[in-house]
Write a protein that holds these residues in place. Structure first.
Motif, PDB file in Angstrom:
ATOM      1  N   VAL A 282       0.862  -1.189   0.000  1.00  0.00           N
ATOM      2  CA  VAL A 282       0.000   0.000   0.000  1.00  0.00           C
ATOM      3  C   VAL A 282       0.894   1.234   0.000  1.00  0.00           C
ATOM      4  CG1 VAL A 282      -1.757   1.283   1.267  1.00  0.00           C
ATOM      5  CG2 VAL A 282      -1.866  -1.211   1.189  1.00  0.00           C
ATOM      6  N   HIS A 283       0.933   1.918  -1.127  1.00  0.00           N
ATOM      7  CA  HIS A 283       1.775   3.102  -1.272  1.00  0.00           C
ATOM      8  C   HIS A 283       0.997   4.401  -1.149  1.00  0.00           C
ATOM      9  CE1 HIS A 283       5.416   0.976  -2.281  1.00  0.00           C
ATOM     10  NE2 HIS A 283       4.846   0.349  -3.292  1.00  0.00           N
ATOM     11  N   ARG A 284      -0.317   4.337  -1.337  1.00  0.00           N
ATOM     12  CA  ARG A 284      -1.124   5.555  -1.358  1.00  0.00           C
ATOM     13  C   ARG A 284      -2.537   5.211  -0.908  1.00  0.00           C
ATOM     14  NH1 ARG A 284      -2.508   6.376  -7.732  1.00  0.00           N
ATOM     15  NH2 ARG A 284      -3.049   4.196  -8.146  1.00  0.00           N
ATOM     16  N   PRO A 285      -3.335   6.213  -0.532  1.00  0.00           N
ATOM     17  CA  PRO A 285      -4.688   5.941  -0.049  1.00  0.00           C
ATOM     18  C   PRO A 285      -5.549   5.171  -1.042  1.00  0.00           C
ATOM     19  CG  PRO A 285      -4.041   8.166   0.543  1.00  0.00           C
ATOM     20  CD  PRO A 285      -2.959   7.627  -0.337  1.00  0.00           C
ATOM     21  N   GLN A 286      -5.363   5.402  -2.336  1.00  0.00           N
ATOM     22  CA  GLN A 286      -6.170   4.685  -3.329  1.00  0.00           C
ATOM     23  C   GLN A 286      -5.916   3.179  -3.267  1.00  0.00           C
ATOM     24  OE1 GLN A 286      -4.444   7.437  -3.794  1.00  0.00           O
ATOM     25  NE2 GLN A 286      -5.368   8.805  -5.317  1.00  0.00           N
ATOM     26  N   ASP A 287      -4.675   2.784  -2.963  1.00  0.00           N
ATOM     27  CA  ASP A 287      -4.363   1.359  -2.848  1.00  0.00           C
ATOM     28  C   ASP A 287      -5.153   0.729  -1.707  1.00  0.00           C
ATOM     29  OD1 ASP A 287      -2.513   1.729  -4.885  1.00  0.00           O
ATOM     30  OD2 ASP A 287      -0.828   1.993  -3.503  1.00  0.00           O
ATOM     31  N   SER A 288      -5.221   1.431  -0.592  1.00  0.00           N
ATOM     32  CA  SER A 288      -5.960   0.944   0.567  1.00  0.00           C
ATOM     33  C   SER A 288      -7.445   0.843   0.261  1.00  0.00           C
ATOM     34  CB  SER A 288      -5.716   1.865   1.764  1.00  0.00           C
ATOM     35  OG  SER A 288      -6.452   1.454   2.894  1.00  0.00           O
ATOM     36  N   GLN A 289      -7.987   1.849  -0.387  1.00  0.00           N
ATOM     37  CA  GLN A 289      -9.406   1.859  -0.724  1.00  0.00           C
ATOM     38  C   GLN A 289      -9.756   0.741  -1.697  1.00  0.00           C
ATOM     39  OE1 GLN A 289      -9.994   5.838  -2.180  1.00  0.00           O
ATOM     40  NE2 GLN A 289      -9.466   6.767  -0.210  1.00  0.00           N
ATOM     41  N   HIS A 290      -8.884   0.485  -2.669  1.00  0.00           N
ATOM     42  CA  HIS A 290      -9.149  -0.563  -3.648  1.00  0.00           C
ATOM     43  C   HIS A 290      -9.141  -1.946  -3.010  1.00  0.00           C
ATOM     44  CE1 HIS A 290      -7.706   2.251  -7.126  1.00  0.00           C
ATOM     45  NE2 HIS A 290      -8.960   2.458  -6.781  1.00  0.00           N
ATOM     46  N   LEU A 291      -8.361  -2.126  -1.953  1.00  0.00           N
ATOM     47  CA  LEU A 291      -8.374  -3.396  -1.237  1.00  0.00           C
ATOM     48  C   LEU A 291      -9.721  -3.626  -0.552  1.00  0.00           C
ATOM     49  CD1 LEU A 291      -4.869  -3.475   0.494  1.00  0.00           C
ATOM     50  CD2 LEU A 291      -5.647  -4.956  -1.367  1.00  0.00           C
ATOM     51  N   GLY A 292     -10.292  -2.564  -0.022  1.00  0.00           N
ATOM     52  CA  GLY A 292     -11.541  -2.666   0.730  1.00  0.00           C
ATOM     53  C   GLY A 292     -11.416  -2.127   2.129  1.00  0.00           C
ATOM     54  N   ILE A 293     -10.558  -1.120   2.303  1.00  0.00           N
ATOM     55  CA  ILE A 293     -10.342  -0.496   3.605  1.00  0.00           C
ATOM     56  C   ILE A 293     -10.882   0.933   3.554  1.00  0.00           C
ATOM     57  CG2 ILE A 293      -8.637   0.226   5.329  1.00  0.00           C
ATOM     58  CD1 ILE A 293      -6.768  -1.948   4.144  1.00  0.00           C
ATOM     59  N   ALA A 294     -11.745   1.270   4.479  1.00  0.00           N
ATOM     60  CA  ALA A 294     -12.307   2.619   4.575  1.00  0.00           C
ATOM     61  C   ALA A 294     -11.871   3.230   5.899  1.00  0.00           C
ATOM     62  CB  ALA A 294     -13.822   2.584   4.489  1.00  0.00           C
ATOM     63  N   THR A 295     -11.443   4.485   5.858  1.00  0.00           N
ATOM     64  CA  THR A 295     -10.967   5.167   7.054  1.00  0.00           C
ATOM     65  C   THR A 295     -11.800   6.414   7.307  1.00  0.00           C
ATOM     66  OG1 THR A 295      -8.710   4.410   6.577  1.00  0.00           O
ATOM     67  CG2 THR A 295      -8.953   6.166   8.200  1.00  0.00           C
ATOM     68  N   VAL A 296     -12.316   6.535   8.532  1.00  0.00           N
ATOM     69  CA  VAL A 296     -13.072   7.729   8.934  1.00  0.00           C
ATOM     70  C   VAL A 296     -12.223   8.461   9.966  1.00  0.00           C
ATOM     71  CG1 VAL A 296     -15.207   8.632   9.908  1.00  0.00           C
ATOM     72  CG2 VAL A 296     -15.255   6.530   8.542  1.00  0.00           C
ATOM     73  N   TYR A 297     -11.631   9.569   9.553  1.00  0.00           N
ATOM     74  CA  TYR A 297     -10.759  10.323  10.446  1.00  0.00           C
ATOM     75  C   TYR A 297     -11.576  11.181  11.405  1.00  0.00           C
ATOM     76  CZ  TYR A 297      -6.975   8.934   7.333  1.00  0.00           C
ATOM     77  OH  TYR A 297      -6.075   8.197   6.592  1.00  0.00           O
ATOM     78  N   GLN A 298     -10.900  11.671  12.425  1.00  0.00           N
ATOM     79  CA  GLN A 298     -11.589  12.404  13.482  1.00  0.00           C
ATOM     80  C   GLN A 298     -12.238  13.682  12.969  1.00  0.00           C
ATOM     81  OE1 GLN A 298      -9.162  12.728  16.951  1.00  0.00           O
ATOM     82  NE2 GLN A 298     -10.682  13.801  18.157  1.00  0.00           N
ATOM     83  N   ASP A 299     -11.653  14.311  11.940  1.00  0.00           N
ATOM     84  CA  ASP A 299     -12.218  15.571  11.435  1.00  0.00           C
ATOM     85  C   ASP A 299     -13.421  15.347  10.516  1.00  0.00           C
ATOM     86  OD1 ASP A 299     -11.103  14.639   9.113  1.00  0.00           O
ATOM     87  OD2 ASP A 299      -9.625  16.245   8.893  1.00  0.00           O
ATOM     88  N   LEU A 300     -13.711  14.073  10.167  1.00  0.00           N
ATOM     89  CA  LEU A 300     -14.868  13.632   9.380  1.00  0.00           C
ATOM     90  C   LEU A 300     -14.821  14.056   7.916  1.00  0.00           C
ATOM     91  CD1 LEU A 300     -17.833  14.165  11.872  1.00  0.00           C
ATOM     92  CD2 LEU A 300     -16.317  12.194  11.615  1.00  0.00           C
ATOM     93  N   ALA A 301     -14.237  15.212   7.619  1.00  0.00           N
ATOM     94  CA  ALA A 301     -14.111  15.689   6.232  1.00  0.00           C
ATOM     95  C   ALA A 301     -15.456  15.773   5.517  1.00  0.00           C
ATOM     96  CB  ALA A 301     -13.145  14.794   5.438  1.00  0.00           C
ATOM     97  N   LEU A 302     -16.459  16.269   6.225  1.00  0.00           N
ATOM     98  CA  LEU A 302     -17.772  16.485   5.615  1.00  0.00           C
ATOM     99  C   LEU A 302     -17.868  17.919   5.078  1.00  0.00           C
ATOM    100  CD1 LEU A 302     -20.046  14.806   8.311  1.00  0.00           C
ATOM    101  CD2 LEU A 302     -19.423  13.852   6.092  1.00  0.00           C
ATOM    102  N   ALA A 303     -18.657  18.069   4.036  1.00  0.00           N
ATOM    103  CA  ALA A 303     -18.897  19.404   3.471  1.00  0.00           C
ATOM    104  C   ALA A 303     -20.170  19.968   4.099  1.00  0.00           C
ATOM    105  CB  ALA A 303     -19.031  19.318   1.955  1.00  0.00           C
ATOM    106  N   ASP A 304     -20.014  20.928   4.998  1.00  0.00           N
ATOM    107  CA  ASP A 304     -21.145  21.440   5.766  1.00  0.00           C
ATOM    108  C   ASP A 304     -22.236  22.059   4.901  1.00  0.00           C
ATOM    109  OD1 ASP A 304     -20.039  20.610   8.105  1.00  0.00           O
ATOM    110  OD2 ASP A 304     -19.314  22.575   8.742  1.00  0.00           O
TER     111      ASP A 304
END
Length: 274
Positions: A85-107
Motif C-alpha cells: 500500500v503506497h497511497r490511499p487509493q491502494d488501501s481503498q481498492h483493497l476494501g479499507i475505509a478510514t473515517v478520520y476524526q475531522d470527518l471531512a464532511l462538506a457542511d
C-alpha cells in the motif's frame, strides 16, 4: 450499485484467517522510530480497539494501513496474501475505509451529496439525484441511522448524526474493514450511544472494525479484542471478555501501580469484604 450491507453475516471466529494483518511493521520519520515490529490482526465481524497513550503510535498505524504513510519494514496482508500500500487509493481498492476524526464532511452540502461526494451516480452525463437519494435512504435505513431528512445540510446535524453520516459514507465503496479514529470524541452520552450502536451493526454485518479510542467505557462496550500500543510497540493483545480494565490500563501506562489499580484494590469485591 450493490448495497454494501446487503445480507446477514455471523461474526467470524478469531481463530479463522484475518481479513487484515500487520506483520512486523516498522515506520521511521527521519531519526524518529515511530513503529517497531507492530503486529495486528482484524477478522471479519470483529471489533479491534487500538489503544495507547498519546504518542504510542496509533495514528501512525492507521495512516500506514490507509496508505498515507507507507511502511518501511514488515508486511501488510490482506485476506492471507501480502500486499503493498503506497497511497490511499491502494488501501481503498483493497476494501479499507478510514473515517478520520475531522470527518471531512462538506457542511454546505446535504446528506446525499456528502454520501456520494466523489462517487456521484450519473445518467447520460448528468447527476442522477433521484437514484442517489433513494440509495442514500436505503443505506441509512439499513444501518438504522435516524436523521430528519437526507436533504438537509450536514451543518444542521448534531455531532452524533454527523459522525454516523461519515461512517455511512465510508460504506459506499463496499469495504471489508472500517477504521474509526476517535469516533466518539467530544460527543454527549446519547450521541455516543448512537455511534456505538452503529459500530455493533457493522460487526453484525461481517465487517472488520478498527476502533481507535481513549475512552475505556466505549472500548468495553463494543470491542472484541484490545490491542495496546506503547512507545510504538505492541504491549499486549487482550480479549475484551475476561480482561479487566486495570490490566489494559497497566499495559497502556507500562505500570502495574496506578490510580485505577489502587482504587480497584480498595473496592470491596463481595459483600462483607472490607
Amino acid at each position: 450499485m450493490t448495497n454494501p450491507l446487503a445480507g446477514s453475516y455471523a461474526p467470524a471466529s478469531a481463530d479463522g484467517e484475518p481479513v487484515l494483518a500487520l506483520r512486523g511493521v516498522s515506520k521511521r520519520f527521519g531519526a524518529v522510530q515511530a513503529l517497531s515490529d507492530v503486529e495486528l490482526e482484524v477478522h471479519p465481524g470483529e471489533v479491534v480497539a487500538l489503544v495507547g497513550d498519546n504518542g504510542a503510535g496509533k495514528s501512525t498505524v492507521v495512516k500506514a494501513i490507509a496508505g498515507v504513510h507507507p511502511i518501511d519494514d514488515g508486511q501488510m496482508e490482506w485476506e492471507g496474501r501480502a500486499v503493498t500500500v503506497h497511497r490511499p487509493q491502494d488501501s481503498q481498492h483493497l476494501g479499507i475505509a478510514t473515517v478520520y476524526q475531522d470527518l471531512a464532511l462538506a457542511d454546505n452540502l446535504d446528506v446525499v451529496a456528502n454520501l456520494f461526494l466523489g462517487r456521484e451516480i450519473t445518467t447520460y452525463g448528468t447527476l442522477d439525484e433521484v437514484a442517489m437519494e433513494k440509495r442514500a435512504q436505503e443505506l441509512l435505513d439499513t444501518l438504522s441511522i435516524r436523521i430528519p431528512s437526507v436533504r438537509i445540510p450536514v451543518a444542521s446535524l448534531s455531532g452524533g448524526q454527523r459522525q454516523v453520516v461519515a461512517i455511512a459514507r465510508s460504506l459506499i465503496g463496499d469495504p471489508k474493514v472500517v477504521i474509526l479514529d476517535e469516533p466518539t470524541a467530544a460527543l454527549g452520552v446519547e450521541q455516543t450511544a448512537q455511534v456505538l450502536d452503529l459500530v455493533e451493526r457493522l460487526r453484525e454485518r461481517g465487517l472488520g472494525v478498527i476502533l481507535i479510542s481513549h475512552n475505556m467505557a466505549d472500548v468495553s462496550a463494543v470491542a472484541d479484542t484490545v490491542a495496546v500500543l506503547r512507545l510504538g510497540r505492541n504491549n499486549g493483545t487482550f480479549p475484551m471478555r475476561g480482561t479487566t480494565q486495570e490490566t489494559i490500563i497497566a499495559a497502556i501506562t507500562g505500570a502495574t501501580d496506578n490510580a485505577v489499580t489502587r482504587r480497584a484494590a480498595r473496592t470491596p469485591r463481595s459483600e462483607g469484604e472490607v
